[in-house]
Design an enzyme around this catalytic site. Structure first.
Site, short mmCIF file in Angstrom:
data_model
loop_
_atom_site.label_atom_id
_atom_site.label_comp_id
_atom_site.label_asym_id
_atom_site.label_seq_id
_atom_site.Cartn_x
_atom_site.Cartn_y
_atom_site.Cartn_z
N GLU A 54 5.67 -2.04 12.72
CA GLU A 54 4.88 -3.40 13.13
C GLU A 54 5.73 -4.58 12.98
OE1 GLU A 54 3.38 -0.71 11.24
OE2 GLU A 54 1.29 -1.02 10.98
N HIS A 108 -3.68 7.97 0.98
CA HIS A 108 -4.12 8.77 0.10
C HIS A 108 -3.63 8.85 -1.15
CE1 HIS A 108 -6.51 10.37 3.25
NE2 HIS A 108 -5.52 10.75 4.09
N GLU A 115 -5.87 0.71 11.48
CA GLU A 115 -5.33 -0.50 12.36
C GLU A 115 -3.85 0.15 12.88
OE1 GLU A 115 -5.53 -4.52 13.49
OE2 GLU A 115 -6.87 -3.47 12.13
N ASP A 125 1.73 1.87 10.32
CA ASP A 125 0.81 2.04 9.22
C ASP A 125 0.03 3.15 9.56
OD1 ASP A 125 2.38 0.10 8.10
OD2 ASP A 125 0.62 -1.33 7.96
N TYR A 169 2.27 1.84 0.01
CA TYR A 169 1.47 1.47 1.01
C TYR A 169 0.15 0.59 0.06
CZ TYR A 169 -1.00 0.43 5.38
OH TYR A 169 -1.62 -0.46 6.45
N ASP A 200 -3.19 3.75 8.43
CA ASP A 200 -4.60 3.70 8.56
C ASP A 200 -5.04 3.30 10.08
OD1 ASP A 200 -3.45 1.09 9.10
OD2 ASP A 200 -4.21 0.01 7.52
N ARG A 260 -2.74 -0.82 1.28
CA ARG A 260 -4.09 -0.88 1.73
C ARG A 260 -4.78 0.62 1.50
NH1 ARG A 260 -1.65 -3.67 5.98
NH2 ARG A 260 -2.55 -6.18 5.96
#
Length: 933
Positions: free
Chosen positions: A11, A370, A101, A97, A323, A99, A325
């Site tokens: 990203e 996780h 998104e 990423d 990470y 997740d 989030r």
């Protein structure tokens, strides 16, 4: 023909740079800079698509909720560069990423790039060499269920916003917005303010005694807890209406002072009744999740949620933390080993328990990473080791994460808590007699002390807590002297203290995030955006750390509660999050779920049904709040104002509400005070001798000011009738035929309206009083800016004026602050030249900047804070970054300025306004020629 390299797409440019170091030759790493496409605005749809079911939302609600995506203008070059890079690659790795998104970004890349080479999904939760190599060797396919969940969320938000927001525009005010999560968050803040508005404080008294076991012994503090065996009331014994909700007795000042006076008598004996000792144990807090990181950074570092996530993003992309989030507090075995090893090395082997600590999260959502947020790698770098690499806020947040992670694997803190009950009585009978308690036979006091004998995890870290209401949540470490039952104590001092119960505390960013998480509203990746949105929309204003709702938020919440009840119910909003989790887990179908939400099903009415059956909404009622029987608050176009009866029954009295007055501060008494205040507006001070205009003193929404107005026209002039613009028909004799022809003369042009001349205005100085302002001072204010003189060296005029940040001199683009507002009128040319001869900002060259810093590490150019058209912003001459709402110029330091510029660079250039699709214009219809008479 494909090449021999592998293309990796992430990203952000910072992430690409870090990953590129670990992949080596044969890999090219490019950044998509976030999403490359999004839902088009309906007004920009092609003309042929605007008429169908797609036209309202850019989502085809009647055909499987198919979205219409477009590549934004700002991302067209990015997409072009990615396509060129892909043309020379033999493999494509999508490393966004892990997740929802990130999965959606990867899907959009596939849809746009249409690769003809093998595609692999590469995920990792930390950017280290080992983690990247591991991810490269264990790729997977794209998770379509995660993509479906994210697409459902995006479409859901579009449907919600585009259906509900127009109702707010019509009934409350333009520019407002409603959102699935932001509306629930706004309601939380408003509900808390409603509680504060309804709150009635209760007063109560207690006694604090200083006691000692002997003359020279250590004294300690004890509090009165019982009178004749009945508990003395404290804050938690009162409800929000100020009434007692238990059988405790509330002492008033008279009773408390009477008991205190009686206990000072030599006839009163004070002895130790009981001594109890209990073991004290305190466990360390779990490693950080997204929400707990935001909460603790707010408490300890005073970071906003948005600021925390911005700094954490930078730390992650540069390989310092995992990470950021996640809603899981779980640590990997690698991290547990690293934390235990470091704790033993730094604080001693005895601070590490025999078995590793394992933490389990409450949320089993499949969308998040996780593992908890922790330092990256299998060996943690200490904050001290990174002091030369990380600066400012980056170092502060890393230090916080490191301490929390290491402490989470350390031993419990151990100690003991001693509680002593002390009785005071008189052999002669009653100590005192009061109206509140009657005859006081025995007064009981209590004292406690906690002694930590083994600090354990507290060597590394202690968790902060939010403001607690009425009571202290955690025992304070304190030591009592050795005491035994039956021991006689000496009263050294006793004091009666009055207290008032406290209203429920306002939400802070930390406590709001905590509540949202507890209610299941939103997800870790959305908390910062939720708070930013309700602040940016003007629903909430930060006051210190507290979030204060504005009155317009009351109107919005009330309308939503009365007409869209389900949509702002906390359980309903949380249920939608659970449904999205089910879609992410492949347990639910997105089209079926969206159909039920929009069109309705057996469980609830659909949004479309609600919109179609709203009925008549009384905008005046929605925007009104009853303050008392005779005073109503109205939320108007230009802000809130009070309305009360006046001498004229047809024209009510209206008074603006000060902008800095919080809703809970607008009591009935305060409202009447504002209404009763003398009206100072439109006071005629005099006439300006230069132009004959009236000079008026007014009190406006933004404070007192003076202005000019044209005098009223004389009565004779006003009574003169205007010239008619349409003449009567005229009879004319045709010379050739002798017939009388009636003609209608041309309409006379109406006289042009005179151009509106904007009258001069000027704000009063802080030291000035509107009621006593004289004409000379008013004319001086209206004459600003004042010309001080001309600089003899440059030939440029120097003026003195008042601005947003105070009084200052201006010479071209060069400014100098003045010590006081009064100097605007008093400073002369030599004084101004002397100020300009002094260096600006401690030796730096003069500029128009509000603040100046050292050069930016990336661009190498000086950083300045300037005041722009839309507010203050940070710039290095190349990149401009707006200072977020809620942060002030004074709070921005060098590190924060660098961070803001880095964030802006990562986002890429601002999106240009999309142009509406051009349609072929029809030729103008030709008019038939007029018939001649």
């Amino acid at each position: 023909m494909p090449g021999t390299k592998k293309l990796v797409i992430v990203e952000s440019p910072a992430k690409a740079k870090t990953i590129g170091q670990y992949l080596g030759d044969g890999y090219e790493v490019q950044a998509s800079v976030g999403h490359i496409r999004d839902l088009i605005e309906p007004k920009n749809l092609p003309a042929e698509l605007k008429k169908g079911s797609l036209g309202k939302f850019s989502v085809d609600v009647e055909n499987g909720f198919e979205p219409y995506y477009v590549i934004s203008d700002a991302k067209k070059k990015t997409v072009s560069d990615l396509k060129k890079a892909l043309a020379g690659a033999d493999e494509l790795y999508l490393a966004t990423d892990e997740d929802r998104e990130g999965e959606a970004i990867a899907w959009h890349l596939l849809q746009v790039l249409k690769p003809k080479v093998p595609v692999k999904r590469m995920v990792f939760h930390e950017i280290t060499k080992d983690a990247i190599q591991e991810a490269k060797e264990h790729t997977r396919d794209l998770d379509v269920a995660l993509v479906d969940a994210q697409e459902t969320r995006r479409i859901l938000d579009r449907l919600y916003g585009y259906e509900v927001s127009p109702v707010l525009w019509r009934k409350v005010g333009p520019g407002l917005s409603a959102g699935r999560v932001q509306s629930a968050a706004t309601r939380l803040v408003v509900d808390r303010e409603r509680e504060r508005l309804a709150f009635v404080a209760a007063g109560y008294w207690d006694l604090i005694a200083q006691l000692s076991p002997a003359t020279d012994a250590q004294s300690f503090e004890a509090r009165l807890v019982r009178v004749n065996g009945t508990r003395v009331a404290v804050g938690r014994d009162f409800d929000d209406k100020g009434a007692l909700k238990s059988d405790a007795v509330a002492l008033d000042e008279t009773a408390a002072q009477a008991i205190a006076s009686a206990l000072r008598s030599d006839t009163v004996q004070i002895t130790v009744a009981t001594v109890e000792s209990k073991p004290y144990t305190r466990r360390p807090a779990a490693p950080f999740t997204t929400s707990t990181l935001q909460q603790e950074a707010a408490r300890k570092l005073r970071f906003s949620a948005r600021q925390t996530m911005s700094v954490a993003q930078s730390l992650y992309e540069n390989g310092y933390i995992t990470y950021m989030r996640t809603d899981s507090p779980t640590l990997s075995q690698q991290a547990i080993s690293a934390a235990r090893t470091q704790a033993a090395k730094l604080y001693g082997a005895e601070t590490v328990p025999d078995k590793p600590r394992v933490y389990a999260g409450k949320n089993k959502s499949a969308q998040e990473a996780h593992e908890a947020i922790r330092p990256s790698g299998d060996t943690f770098r200490t904050p001290t080791e990174l002091q030369s690499v990380l600066r400012g806020n980056d170092w502060k947040l890393y230090d916080l994460i490191w301490k929390r992670t290491v402490a989470s694997q350390m031993a419990d803190a151990k100690g003991s808590t001693a509680t002593v009950t002390i009785k005071a009585g008189s052999a002669a009978g009653a100590i005192a007699t009061t109206e509140a308690t009657g005859a006081v036979e025995v007064a009981e006091f209590s004292a406690s002390g906690t002694v930590i004998t083994f600090r354990g995890f507290m060597h590394a870290y202690e968790e902060s807590r939010d403001e607690e209401r009425n009571e202290s949540a955690e025992p304070v470490e304190a030591k009592l002297p050795p005491l035994t039952e039956g021991q006689t104590l000496t009263l050294e001092e006793i004091e009666a203290k009055g207290h008032e119960t406290s209203a429920p505390p306002r939400y802070t960013e930390a406590s709001l995030v905590k509540t949202l998480e507890e209610l299941g509203i939103g997800r870790p990746s959305t908390y910062a955006a939720i708070i930013s949105t309700i602040v940016d929309r003007g629903y909430v204003t930060p006051r210190g750390t507290a979030l204060v709702p504005n009155w317009i938020a009351f109107s919005v919440v009330r309308l939503l509660e009365e007409y869209f009840g389900d949509l702002v119910q906390y359980d309903f909003t949380a249920g939608m999050e659970d449904d999205l989790d089910r879609i992410a887990g492949g347990e639910a179908d997105r089209v079926e779920w969206l159909t039920g939400f929009y069109f309705g099903n057996a469980k609830h009415r659909g949004l479309r049904t609600v919109i179609d059956n709203l009925g008549e909404i009384d905008a005046r009622d929605i925007n009104s709040v009853r303050i008392s029987d005779d005073v109503t608050l109205r939320i108007g176009k230009y802000g809130p104002y009070l309305e009360a009866p006046s001498d004229d029954p047809l024209v009510p009295r209206r008074v603006n509400v000060p902008l800095d007055l919080a809703p809970d501060e607008l009591t009935a008494e305060k409202a009447r005070e504002l209404i009763a205040a003398p009206v100072l507006t439109d006071r005629v001070i005099g006439v300006n001798p230069e132009n004959g205009k009236l000079v008026l003193a007014k009190d406006g929404r933004y404070g007192p000011y003076v202005t000019e107005a044209d005098p009223e026209p004389e009565a004779a002039v006003a009574a003169t009738p205007a010239e008619p613009t349409v003449a009567e028909p005229v009879e004319v004799v045709d010379a050739a035929t002798g017939e009388v022809v009636t003609t209608k003369p041309k309409r006379k042009a109406a006289p042009k309206k005179p151009a509106v001349v904007k009258q001069r205005t000027a704000s009063l100085f802080k030291s000035m009083d509107l009621a006593s302002l004289d004409l000379d001072t008013a004319l001086q204010l209206l004459g600003l800016p004042r010309v001080v003189g001309v600089d003899p060296e440059t030939g440029v005029e120097i003026t003195a004026q008042n601005g947003r940040f105070g009084a200052y001199l201006k010479r071209g683009a060069d400014t100098r602050s003045l010590p006081s507002e009064e100097l605007i009128f008093d400073i002369d040319l030599p004084g101004a030249l002397e100020l300009y001869a002094q260096p600006k900002y401690g030796g730096r060259s003069a500029s128009s900047a509000l603040k100046e810093f050292d050069p930016d590490p990336e661009s190498g150019k000086p950083i300045r804070i300037k005041d722009g058209r839309f507010g203050a912003y940070v710039t290095d001459g190349v990149t401009n970054a707006t200072i977020p709402r809620g942060e002030t110029v004074e709070e921005i330091d060098f590190e924060r300025a660098v961070q803001l510029l880095a964030d802006k660079r990562a986002k890429g250039p601002a999106k240009p306004r999309a142009k509406a699709a051009t349609a072929t214009k029809r030729p103008a219809a030709k008019r038939a020629p007029a018939k001649k008479k």
